[in-house]
Design a protein around this motif. Structure first.
Motif, PDB file in Angstrom:
ATOM      1  N   THR A  28      -6.554   5.377   1.328  1.00  0.00           N
ATOM      2  CA  THR A  28      -5.667   6.137   2.208  1.00  0.00           C
ATOM      3  C   THR A  28      -4.806   5.172   3.013  1.00  0.00           C
ATOM      4  O   THR A  28      -5.256   4.081   3.377  1.00  0.00           O
ATOM      5  N   ILE A  29      -3.577   5.581   3.304  1.00  0.00           N
ATOM      6  CA  ILE A  29      -2.673   4.781   4.128  1.00  0.00           C
ATOM      7  C   ILE A  29      -3.001   4.985   5.603  1.00  0.00           C
ATOM      8  O   ILE A  29      -3.169   6.117   6.059  1.00  0.00           O
ATOM      9  N   GLY A  30      -3.038   3.864   6.345  1.00  0.00           N
ATOM     10  CA  GLY A  30      -3.368   3.938   7.763  1.00  0.00           C
ATOM     11  C   GLY A  30      -2.165   3.943   8.685  1.00  0.00           C
ATOM     12  O   GLY A  30      -2.209   4.526   9.770  1.00  0.00           O
ATOM     13  N   ALA A  31      -1.091   3.284   8.288  1.00  0.00           N
ATOM     14  CA  ALA A  31       0.117   3.218   9.119  1.00  0.00           C
ATOM     15  C   ALA A  31       1.288   2.811   8.251  1.00  0.00           C
ATOM     16  O   ALA A  31       1.119   2.120   7.239  1.00  0.00           O
ATOM     17  N   VAL A  32       2.481   3.208   8.680  1.00  0.00           N
ATOM     18  CA  VAL A  32       3.717   2.923   7.942  1.00  0.00           C
ATOM     19  C   VAL A  32       4.759   2.406   8.931  1.00  0.00           C
ATOM     20  O   VAL A  32       4.890   2.934  10.044  1.00  0.00           O
ATOM     21  N   GLY A  33       5.498   1.360   8.539  1.00  0.00           N
ATOM     22  CA  GLY A  33       6.538   0.843   9.419  1.00  0.00           C
ATOM     23  C   GLY A  33       7.287  -0.311   8.789  1.00  0.00           C
ATOM     24  O   GLY A  33       7.421  -0.382   7.557  1.00  0.00           O
ATOM     25  N   THR A  34       7.748  -1.228   9.613  1.00  0.00           N
ATOM     26  CA  THR A  34       8.520  -2.377   9.150  1.00  0.00           C
ATOM     27  C   THR A  34       7.959  -3.651   9.777  1.00  0.00           C
ATOM     28  O   THR A  34       7.296  -3.607  10.818  1.00  0.00           O
ATOM     29  N   ASP A  35       8.243  -4.803   9.124  1.00  0.00           N
ATOM     30  CA  ASP A  35       7.794  -6.073   9.685  1.00  0.00           C
ATOM     31  C   ASP A  35       8.985  -6.867  10.218  1.00  0.00           C
ATOM     32  O   ASP A  35      10.135  -6.400  10.185  1.00  0.00           O
ATOM     33  N   ARG A  36       8.737  -8.058  10.708  1.00  0.00           N
ATOM     34  CA  ARG A  36       9.780  -8.864  11.350  1.00  0.00           C
ATOM     35  C   ARG A  36      10.842  -9.324  10.367  1.00  0.00           C
ATOM     36  O   ARG A  36      11.946  -9.734  10.759  1.00  0.00           O
ATOM     37  N   TYR A  37      10.533  -9.262   9.060  1.00  0.00           N
ATOM     38  CA  TYR A  37      11.474  -9.691   8.035  1.00  0.00           C
ATOM     39  C   TYR A  37      12.268  -8.531   7.445  1.00  0.00           C
ATOM     40  O   TYR A  37      13.061  -8.726   6.524  1.00  0.00           O
ATOM     41  N   GLY A  38      12.037  -7.322   7.953  1.00  0.00           N
ATOM     42  CA  GLY A  38      12.753  -6.166   7.452  1.00  0.00           C
ATOM     43  C   GLY A  38      12.104  -5.480   6.271  1.00  0.00           C
ATOM     44  O   GLY A  38      12.667  -4.528   5.716  1.00  0.00           O
ATOM     45  N   HIS A  39      10.922  -5.952   5.855  1.00  0.00           N
ATOM     46  CA  HIS A  39      10.204  -5.275   4.778  1.00  0.00           C
ATOM     47  C   HIS A  39       9.669  -3.932   5.279  1.00  0.00           C
ATOM     48  O   HIS A  39       9.219  -3.814   6.417  1.00  0.00           O
ATOM     49  N   ARG A  40       9.671  -2.944   4.413  1.00  0.00           N
ATOM     50  CA  ARG A  40       9.073  -1.630   4.699  1.00  0.00           C
ATOM     51  C   ARG A  40       7.619  -1.690   4.233  1.00  0.00           C
ATOM     52  O   ARG A  40       7.345  -1.966   3.073  1.00  0.00           O
ATOM     53  N   ILE A  41       6.704  -1.425   5.158  1.00  0.00           N
ATOM     54  CA  ILE A  41       5.300  -1.780   4.970  1.00  0.00           C
ATOM     55  C   ILE A  41       4.390  -0.568   5.183  1.00  0.00           C
ATOM     56  O   ILE A  41       4.626   0.253   6.077  1.00  0.00           O
ATOM     57  N   ALA A  42       3.331  -0.490   4.370  1.00  0.00           N
ATOM     58  CA  ALA A  42       2.212   0.409   4.624  1.00  0.00           C
ATOM     59  C   ALA A  42       0.947  -0.433   4.703  1.00  0.00           C
ATOM     60  O   ALA A  42       0.820  -1.457   4.017  1.00  0.00           O
ATOM     61  N   VAL A  43       0.005  -0.010   5.544  1.00  0.00           N
ATOM     62  CA  VAL A  43      -1.243  -0.736   5.754  1.00  0.00           C
ATOM     63  C   VAL A  43      -2.405   0.122   5.264  1.00  0.00           C
ATOM     64  O   VAL A  43      -2.458   1.325   5.531  1.00  0.00           O
ATOM     65  N   SER A  44      -3.343  -0.489   4.543  1.00  0.00           N
ATOM     66  CA  SER A  44      -4.562   0.194   4.108  1.00  0.00           C
ATOM     67  C   SER A  44      -5.721  -0.806   4.193  1.00  0.00           C
ATOM     68  O   SER A  44      -5.603  -1.843   4.853  1.00  0.00           O
ATOM     69  N   ALA A  45      -6.849  -0.499   3.537  1.00  0.00           N
ATOM     70  CA  ALA A  45      -8.044  -1.339   3.611  1.00  0.00           C
ATOM     71  C   ALA A  45      -8.064  -2.381   2.503  1.00  0.00           C
ATOM     72  O   ALA A  45      -7.780  -2.076   1.343  1.00  0.00           O
ATOM     73  N   GLY A  46      -8.438  -3.611   2.819  1.00  0.00           N
ATOM     74  CA  GLY A  46      -8.471  -4.678   1.845  1.00  0.00           C
ATOM     75  C   GLY A  46      -9.518  -4.495   0.773  1.00  0.00           C
ATOM     76  O   GLY A  46      -9.323  -4.898  -0.383  1.00  0.00           O
ATOM     77  N   HIS A  47     -10.646  -3.861   1.126  1.00  0.00           N
ATOM     78  CA  HIS A  47     -11.736  -3.738   0.152  1.00  0.00           C
ATOM     79  C   HIS A  47     -11.438  -2.714  -0.940  1.00  0.00           C
ATOM     80  O   HIS A  47     -12.251  -2.525  -1.838  1.00  0.00           O
ATOM     81  N   CYS A  48     -10.260  -2.089  -0.888  1.00  0.00           N
ATOM     82  CA  CYS A  48      -9.877  -1.149  -1.941  1.00  0.00           C
ATOM     83  C   CYS A  48      -9.586  -1.867  -3.258  1.00  0.00           C
ATOM     84  O   CYS A  48      -9.534  -1.234  -4.311  1.00  0.00           O
ATOM     85  N   LEU A  49      -9.372  -3.176  -3.218  1.00  0.00           N
ATOM     86  CA  LEU A  49      -9.140  -3.969  -4.421  1.00  0.00           C
ATOM     87  C   LEU A  49     -10.109  -5.144  -4.461  1.00  0.00           C
ATOM     88  O   LEU A  49     -10.562  -5.621  -3.412  1.00  0.00           O
ATOM     89  N   SER A  50     -10.381  -5.621  -5.670  1.00  0.00           N
ATOM     90  CA  SER A  50     -11.243  -6.786  -5.836  1.00  0.00           C
ATOM     91  C   SER A  50     -10.756  -7.609  -7.013  1.00  0.00           C
ATOM     92  O   SER A  50     -10.849  -7.186  -8.157  1.00  0.00           O
ATOM     93  N   ASP A  51     -10.202  -8.785  -6.720  1.00  0.00           N
ATOM     94  CA  ASP A  51      -9.814  -9.739  -7.750  1.00  0.00           C
ATOM     95  C   ASP A  51      -9.650 -11.100  -7.096  1.00  0.00           C
ATOM     96  O   ASP A  51      -8.675 -11.336  -6.383  1.00  0.00           O
ATOM     97  N   PRO A  52     -10.613 -11.998  -7.294  1.00  0.00           N
ATOM     98  CA  PRO A  52     -10.544 -13.306  -6.640  1.00  0.00           C
ATOM     99  C   PRO A  52      -9.276 -14.096  -6.951  1.00  0.00           C
ATOM    100  O   PRO A  52      -8.858 -14.938  -6.154  1.00  0.00           O
ATOM    101  N   ALA A  53      -8.649 -13.821  -8.085  1.00  0.00           N
ATOM    102  CA  ALA A  53      -7.444 -14.557  -8.451  1.00  0.00           C
ATOM    103  C   ALA A  53      -6.266 -14.229  -7.539  1.00  0.00           C
ATOM    104  O   ALA A  53      -5.324 -15.013  -7.423  1.00  0.00           O
ATOM    105  N   TYR A  54      -6.302 -13.060  -6.894  1.00  0.00           N
ATOM    106  CA  TYR A  54      -5.181 -12.623  -6.066  1.00  0.00           C
ATOM    107  C   TYR A  54      -5.559 -12.409  -4.609  1.00  0.00           C
ATOM    108  O   TYR A  54      -4.674 -12.241  -3.757  1.00  0.00           O
ATOM    109  N   ALA A  55      -6.840 -12.397  -4.304  1.00  0.00           N
ATOM    110  CA  ALA A  55      -7.281 -12.074  -2.952  1.00  0.00           C
ATOM    111  C   ALA A  55      -6.869 -13.130  -1.937  1.00  0.00           C
ATOM    112  O   ALA A  55      -6.809 -14.321  -2.247  1.00  0.00           O
ATOM    113  N   ASP A  56      -6.573 -12.667  -0.726  1.00  0.00           N
ATOM    114  CA  ASP A  56      -6.336 -13.524   0.427  1.00  0.00           C
ATOM    115  C   ASP A  56      -5.192 -14.500   0.210  1.00  0.00           C
ATOM    116  O   ASP A  56      -5.251 -15.664   0.612  1.00  0.00           O
ATOM    117  N   ARG A  57      -4.124 -14.017  -0.440  1.00  0.00           N
ATOM    118  CA  ARG A  57      -2.897 -14.811  -0.557  1.00  0.00           C
ATOM    119  C   ARG A  57      -1.727 -13.861  -0.754  1.00  0.00           C
ATOM    120  O   ARG A  57      -1.909 -12.707  -1.146  1.00  0.00           O
TER     121      ARG A  57
END
Length: 278
Positions: free
Chosen positions: A49-78
């Motif tokens: 589920t999406i927790g919040a929607v807005g924009t960041d300092r670079y002008g990107h349109r952003i949605a925030v959710s939970a990190g544990h919804c995905l699992s892949d060490p090749a892509y995590a935390d970067r």
């Protein structure tokens, strides 16, 4: 000890394969807090589920959710710059991707010292419309706590948006599959709030707002609606009492600022602000 909600045990490579043939997003879709999301258009469960929607300092349109919804060490935390992890509206996967994952914290990492950083950043596609109004909650900006205790993730000095709610005197209002709930922040462990406000598997990443003293709580009389600043996202159900955990917005915003300062060119989500669009 806690039990994860909705850990989608899919690799991002598989997600890319699943999304490669999806329809291109057309105009007009409203993206908001409380929207249920998928990471493959071919399966309606499990979901987050999406927790919040807005924009960041670079002008990107952003949605925030939970990190544990995905699992892949090749892509995590970067930072994920390529569109390898599409995100879909669970109610309308045929629309095509509403966005692409740019960052998530691996759930294994969250169990071993990064419990405070369980979040995901999604960059939304240009064709969607941002909205502060979810099914039950209207988000009125980002929670600021002047003079409060700083998140453990905060670079010092901490900003007001990186400070934590005091326990015992503040209430969270949350929404999910079973409607809208509210409850006092009974415990705070490293910026992870525990409250009797209820959630279910699939509500991971969903919205929590601070109940502004004197404002209406959700009830039958007001259509179970509430408004308040974004205070966090749904994290987990635990064996403690009360059992429901929420990652504070302070933890997320502080970690984004710290990562942004350490990353040439910056990171998606840094300086996040909730949209003012209705």
């Amino acid at each position: 000890m806690y039990r994860r909600l909705c850990a989608l045990l899919l690799s991002l490579t598989l997600l890319w394969t699943a999304g490669a043939g999806a329809a291109q997003a057309g105009p007009g879709k409203r993206v908001h807090n409380g929207m249920q999301i998928l990471f493959s258009p071919s399966a309606s469960y499990p979901f987050c589920t999406i927790g919040a929607v807005g924009t960041d300092r670079y002008g990107h349109r952003i949605a925030v959710s939970a990190g544990h919804c995905l699992s892949d060490p090749a892509y995590a935390d970067r930072e994920i710059h390529d569109d390898v992890a599409p995100v879909y509206d669970r109610a309308d996967p045929g629309f095509g991707p509403i966005g692409h994952v740019r960052y998530f914290k691996d759930p294994e990492g969250s169990r071993t010292g990064h419990i405070t950083k369980d979040y995901m950043i999604i960059e939304l596609v240009p064709q969607v419309t941002l909205s502060s109004q979810g099914p039950y909650l209207k988000q009125t900006g980002v929670l600021e706590v002047p003079g409060g205790t700083a998140s453990p993730n905060a670079p010092l000095p901490a900003l007001d948006t990186e400070r934590l709610l005091a326990t015992g005197v503040n209430e969270l209002v949350v929404s999910g599959q079973t409607g809208v709930w509210f409850g006092t922040v009974m415990a705070n462990t490293g910026g992870i709030y525990r409250s009797p406000a209820a959630n279910l598997a699939g509500d991971s990443g969903g919205p929590a707002v601070w109940h502004v003293p004197g404002s209406e709580l959700p009830s039958e009389a007001n259509g179970f609606q509430a408004a308040g600043p974004w205070a966090g996202i749904t994290k987990a159900i635990t064996f403690s009492f009360p059992p429901f955990e929420y990652t504070s917005s302070a933890n997320i915003l502080a970690d984004l600022r710290a990562r942004d300062a350490a990353t040439p060119g910056g990171v998606h989500g840094a300086g996040f602000e909730v949209t003012t669009e209705p």
